[in-house]
Scaffold this active site. Structure first.
Site, PDB file in Angstrom:
ATOM      1  N   LYS A  90       7.190  13.850  13.659  1.00 37.62           N
ATOM      2  CA  LYS A  90       6.577  12.021  13.323  1.00 37.62           C
ATOM      3  C   LYS A  90       4.750  12.850  13.973  1.00 37.62           C
ATOM      4  O   LYS A  90       4.849  13.935  14.392  1.00 37.62           O
ATOM      5  CB  LYS A  90       6.753  11.336  14.946  1.00 37.62           C
ATOM      6  CG  LYS A  90       6.682  10.318  15.224  1.00 37.62           C
ATOM      7  CD  LYS A  90       7.236   8.871  13.702  1.00 37.62           C
ATOM      8  CE  LYS A  90       6.634   7.449  13.520  1.00 37.62           C
ATOM      9  NZ  LYS A  90       7.715   7.051  12.884  1.00 37.62           N
ATOM     10  N   GLY A 118       5.674  -9.350  15.920  1.00 34.65           N
ATOM     11  CA  GLY A 118       4.814  -8.885  14.843  1.00 34.65           C
ATOM     12  C   GLY A 118       5.390  -9.133  13.719  1.00 34.65           C
ATOM     13  O   GLY A 118       6.213  -9.332  13.552  1.00 34.65           O
ATOM     14  N   GLY A 127       4.007  -7.960  10.775  1.00 33.46           N
ATOM     15  CA  GLY A 127       3.112  -7.707  10.103  1.00 33.46           C
ATOM     16  C   GLY A 127       4.395  -6.876   8.568  1.00 33.46           C
ATOM     17  O   GLY A 127       5.445  -7.847   8.897  1.00 33.46           O
ATOM     18  N   ASN A 128       4.723  -5.686   8.379  1.00 34.39           N
ATOM     19  CA  ASN A 128       5.659  -5.439   7.168  1.00 34.39           C
ATOM     20  C   ASN A 128       7.084  -5.566   7.714  1.00 34.39           C
ATOM     21  O   ASN A 128       7.734  -6.344   6.740  1.00 34.39           O
ATOM     22  CB  ASN A 128       5.472  -4.320   6.827  1.00 34.39           C
ATOM     23  CG  ASN A 128       3.924  -3.842   6.221  1.00 34.39           C
ATOM     24  OD1 ASN A 128       3.455  -4.326   4.970  1.00 34.39           O
ATOM     25  ND2 ASN A 128       3.615  -2.501   6.981  1.00 34.39           N
ATOM     26  N   VAL A 129       7.703  -5.428   8.569  1.00 35.51           N
ATOM     27  CA  VAL A 129       8.910  -5.272   9.403  1.00 35.51           C
ATOM     28  C   VAL A 129       8.953  -6.982   9.791  1.00 35.51           C
ATOM     29  O   VAL A 129       9.868  -7.416   8.833  1.00 35.51           O
ATOM     30  CB  VAL A 129       9.474  -4.272   9.960  1.00 35.51           C
ATOM     31  CG1 VAL A 129      11.417  -4.590  10.060  1.00 35.51           C
ATOM     32  CG2 VAL A 129       9.541  -2.583   9.467  1.00 35.51           C
TER      33      VAL A 129
HETATM   34  P1  NAD Z   1       2.494  -3.385  10.948  1.00 31.93           P
HETATM   35  O1  NAD Z   1       1.555  -2.971  11.658  1.00 31.93           O
HETATM   36  O2  NAD Z   1       3.173  -3.557   9.537  1.00 31.93           O
HETATM   37  O3  NAD Z   1       3.471  -4.736  12.200  1.00 31.93           O
HETATM   38  C1  NAD Z   1       2.996  -4.094  12.802  1.00 31.93           C
HETATM   39  C2  NAD Z   1       2.413  -5.985  13.357  1.00 31.93           C
HETATM   40  O4  NAD Z   1       2.766  -5.631  15.428  1.00 31.93           O
HETATM   41  C3  NAD Z   1       1.417  -5.967  13.397  1.00 31.93           C
HETATM   42  O5  NAD Z   1       1.364  -7.307  12.556  1.00 31.93           O
HETATM   43  C4  NAD Z   1       0.515  -5.909  14.736  1.00 31.93           C
HETATM   44  O6  NAD Z   1      -0.596  -6.479  14.811  1.00 31.93           O
HETATM   45  C5  NAD Z   1       1.107  -6.560  15.579  1.00 31.93           C
HETATM   46  N1  NAD Z   1       1.647  -6.347  17.230  1.00 31.93           N
HETATM   47  C6  NAD Z   1       1.287  -5.132  17.724  1.00 31.93           C
HETATM   48  N2  NAD Z   1       1.212  -5.309  19.374  1.00 31.93           N
HETATM   49  C7  NAD Z   1       1.837  -6.777  19.119  1.00 31.93           C
HETATM   50  C8  NAD Z   1       1.762  -7.084  20.375  1.00 31.93           C
HETATM   51  N3  NAD Z   1       1.922  -6.812  21.496  1.00 31.93           N
HETATM   52  N4  NAD Z   1       2.014  -8.462  19.945  1.00 31.93           N
HETATM   53  C9  NAD Z   1       2.409  -9.346  18.945  1.00 31.93           C
HETATM   54  N5  NAD Z   1       2.163  -7.951  17.784  1.00 31.93           N
HETATM   55  C10 NAD Z   1       1.778  -7.351  18.228  1.00 31.93           C
HETATM   56  O7  NAD Z   1       4.027  -2.379  11.384  1.00 31.93           O
HETATM   57  P2  NAD Z   1       5.471  -2.080  10.470  1.00 31.93           P
HETATM   58  O8  NAD Z   1       5.821  -1.697   9.591  1.00 31.93           O
HETATM   59  O9  NAD Z   1       5.955  -3.685  10.818  1.00 31.93           O
HETATM   60  O10 NAD Z   1       6.684  -1.790  11.446  1.00 31.93           O
HETATM   61  C11 NAD Z   1       6.455  -2.167  12.567  1.00 31.93           C
HETATM   62  C12 NAD Z   1       7.609  -1.311  13.748  1.00 31.93           C
HETATM   63  O11 NAD Z   1       8.570  -0.852  13.012  1.00 31.93           O
HETATM   64  C13 NAD Z   1       7.174  -0.481  14.560  1.00 31.93           C
HETATM   65  O12 NAD Z   1       7.186   0.129  15.387  1.00 31.93           O
HETATM   66  C14 NAD Z   1       7.422   0.996  13.757  1.00 31.93           C
HETATM   67  O13 NAD Z   1       7.133   2.452  13.614  1.00 31.93           O
HETATM   68  C15 NAD Z   1       9.382   0.209  12.875  1.00 31.93           C
HETATM   69  N6  NAD Z   1       9.053   1.026  11.922  1.00 31.93           N
HETATM   70  C16 NAD Z   1       8.923   1.039  11.033  1.00 31.93           C
HETATM   71  C17 NAD Z   1       9.281   1.306   9.520  1.00 31.93           C
HETATM   72  C18 NAD Z   1       8.755   0.610   8.189  1.00 31.93           C
HETATM   73  O14 NAD Z   1       9.641   0.840   7.255  1.00 31.93           O
HETATM   74  N7  NAD Z   1       7.635   0.109   8.206  1.00 31.93           N
HETATM   75  C19 NAD Z   1      10.510   2.217   9.685  1.00 31.93           C
HETATM   76  C20 NAD Z   1      11.253   2.060  10.949  1.00 31.93           C
HETATM   77  C21 NAD Z   1      10.768   1.471  12.366  1.00 31.93           C
END
Ligand code: NAD
Length: 364
Positions: free
Chosen positions: A90, A190, A192-194
Site C-alpha cells: 500500500k 461515506g 464516496g465511490n464505494v
Molecule cells: P472515496 O474517497 O470515494 O469515499 C470516501 C468518502 O468518505 C468521501 O466522500 C469522504 O468525504 C467520506 N468521509 C471521510 N471521512 C468521513 C467521516 N468521518 N464521516 C463520513 N464520511 C467521511 O473512497 P472510496 O473509494 O469510496 O473508498 C471508501 C473506503 O473503502 C476506503 O476506506 C477505502 O480504502 C475502502 N476501499 C475502497 C476500494 C475501492 O475500490 N474504491 C476497495 C477496497 C477498499
C-alpha cells in the site's frame, strides 16, 4: 493482525516494521512537486504486492506511517482470502487531494513506483482516481486501475461495492437466517465511490438507506442519484438505531469510543481497517451481540477487478469471482463459531493458512 498503537509515536519505523513483519518501507520525497509519500510492502509470498495509493491530509508523519503499515498488512490477507496470487502493499501520499494534487506530482510518484521493479503494483484508493493512475502510468507499467481507454480495468469501486453487498448478505444470513436485505435499515458512512454504488444495490433490494459524509458535494451527488436516501449528520452516525452499519469512509471507526454507541446487529462495510484495536474491539463487538463481517474479506472486489489487468480477464469474470465473496464470508463467519474466535481472527487464520502453505512449498 497488528494494532494501531498511538503510544508508539516516536518509535523508529524499523522496529514497528519488524513487529508487523513487513518486508520493505520506502520514503519518497520530491521538493519540486511537493511529493511526500510512503510505500509499504508487507509480503510478496503469494506474488507482487498490490495495493492502492491513498492521498490524505494526515495530522503528522507517524499517522501516515501507521496507516500505510496497517493497510499493507491488510492487503496481504485480503489477497490471500480472495484466492489471488498477490502479496500485500500500500502507499500513502501526504497531502490534501483537493488542493495539492497535480499531474506532475502523480508522474513523479510513478517514477518512485517504477524503481521498485514490480515488487509493488499500485492502484486507486481514497483521494486518488483512475485519471491519476493514468498519470502514474506515464512513468511506470506497475499500475492498475488505469482508464479503460488506456487499456486499464477502470474504476474498481463498483466491483468493491458489489462485493461488500454480497458480504453483507452473507452476514445477514448468519444474523437473521436470510440473506434478503429487503426492509432492512442500513446506515452508510461515506457517500464516496464505494458508499454510492453500495447504496444503489441496497435500494434495488428494498433496503432503507441512511447516509452521511463530511463533504456537502458528496451528499448532493448521492441525493441527485438516489433521492430516496435519508441524509444524517456525520456526527450522529454511530448512535443510529439500524440493522446494519456500513463503514465506507476511512478506517478505525470501530473503536473504544464508538462501539458502546452502536445500535446495530451487523457491521459490514467497504472501509479498510475498520477496527482500531483489532483484539479489544472485536471482543467489544461480540459482547454487544454485533456480528462483524471482516473488512478485508468483503471489500476484496476492487482487488479482484484490478487483478484482471494482470491476469487478462474481463469485468464480467471479475464480477463472477466477486459474487463468490458471499460463500467465502459465510464460511469465515461459521469458522469463527467453530473455533470460538472473533470473525476477524477467523479471517486472518484463513489468510495465513494459504500463505504458510505457499512458504512451505517454496522451501520444499
Ligand atoms: P472515496 O474517497 O470515494 O469515499 C470516501 C468518502 O468518505 C468521501 O466522500 C469522504 O468525504 C467520506 N468521509 C471521510 N471521512 C468521513 C467521516 N468521518 N464521516 C463520513 N464520511 C467521511 O473512497 P472510496 O473509494 O469510496 O473508498 C471508501 C473506503 O473503502 C476506503 O476506506 C477505502 O480504502 C475502502 N476501499 C475502497 C476500494 C475501492 O475500490 N474504491 C476497495 C477496497 C477498499
Amino acid at each position: 493482525m497488528s494494532t494501531y498503537n498511538p503510544s508508539e509515536n516516536g518509535t523508529p519505523a524499523m522496529s514497528i516494521m519488524e513487529r508487523m513483519n513487513h518486508e520493505q518501507l520506502v520514503y519518497c520525497f520530491d521538493a519540486k512537486t511537493g511529493l511526500k509519500a510512503l510505500i509499504a510492502i508487507h509480503s510478496t509470498v503469494l506474488g507482487p504486492a498490490l495495493g492502492g495509493t491513498r492521498m490524505w491530509m494526515y495530522a503528522n508523519e507517524n499517522e501516515a506511517l501507521y496507516d500505510v503499515l496497517r493497510l499493507s498488512e491488510g492487503m496481504t490477507y485480503k489477497a490471500s482470502v480472495a484466492g489471488l496470487d498477490l502479496g500485500g502493499g500500500k502507499a500513502v501520499i501526504i497531502g490534501d487531494s483537493r488542493r495539492d494534487k497535480t499531474p506532475e506530482l502523480m508522474r513523479k510518484y510513478g517514477e518512485f513506483v517504477e524503481r521498485l521493479n514490480g515488487h509493488y503494483i499500485t492502484a486507486e484508493d481514497v483521494g486518488t482516481s483512475k485519471a491519476d493512475m493514468g498519470f502514474i502510468g506515464e512513468r511506470t507499467q506497475h499500475v492498475t486501475g488505469r482508464p479503460e481507454q488506456e487499456g486499464g480495468s477502470g474504476d474498481p469501486s463498483p466491483v468493491t461495492a458489489f462485493g461488500v453487498y454480497r458480504g453483507m448478505k452473507a452476514a445477514a444470513m448468519k444474523a437473521w437466517g436470510t440473506p434478503d436485505l429487503g426492509g432492512r435499515t442500513v446506515v452508510v458512512q461515506g457517500a464516496g465511490n464505494v458508499g454510492r454504488y453500495l447504496t444503489g444495490h441496497l435500494l434495488a433490494e428494498g433496503a432503507q438507506v441512511r447516509v452521511c459524509d463530511v463533504f456537502d458535494d458528496q451528499i448532493e451527488r448521492i441525493r441527485a442519484e438516489f433521492p430516496q436516501v435519508q441524509v444524517i449528520s456525520a456526527d450522529d452516525v454511530y448512535k443510529q438505531e439500524t440493522d446494519i452499519y456500513a463503514p465506507c469512509a476511512l478506517g478505525s471507526t470501530l473503536n473504544d469510543q464508538t462501539i458502546p454507541e452502536l445500535r446495530c446487529r451487523v457491521v459490514a462495510g467497504g472501509a479498510n481497517n475498520q477496527l482500531a484495536d483489532v483484539e479489544r474491539n472485536s471482543k467489544m463487538l461480540a459482547e454487544q451481540g454485533i456480528l462483524y463481517a471482516p473488512d478485508f474479506v468483503i471489500n476484496a472486489g476492487g482487488l479482484i477487478n484490478v487483478y484482471s489487468e494482470i491476469k487478462g480477464y474481463t469485468r464480467e469474470e471479475a464480477m463472477e469471482r466477486t459474487t463468490a465473496l458471499y460463500e467465502q464470508t459465510l464460511k469465515i463467519l461459521e469458522l469463527a463459531d467453530q473455533l470460538g474466535v472473533s470473525t476477524h481472527e477467523a479471517a486472518v487464520r484463513t489468510a495465513r493458512t494459504r500463505i504458510d502453505s505457499r512458504t512451505l512449498l517454496a522451501k520444499a
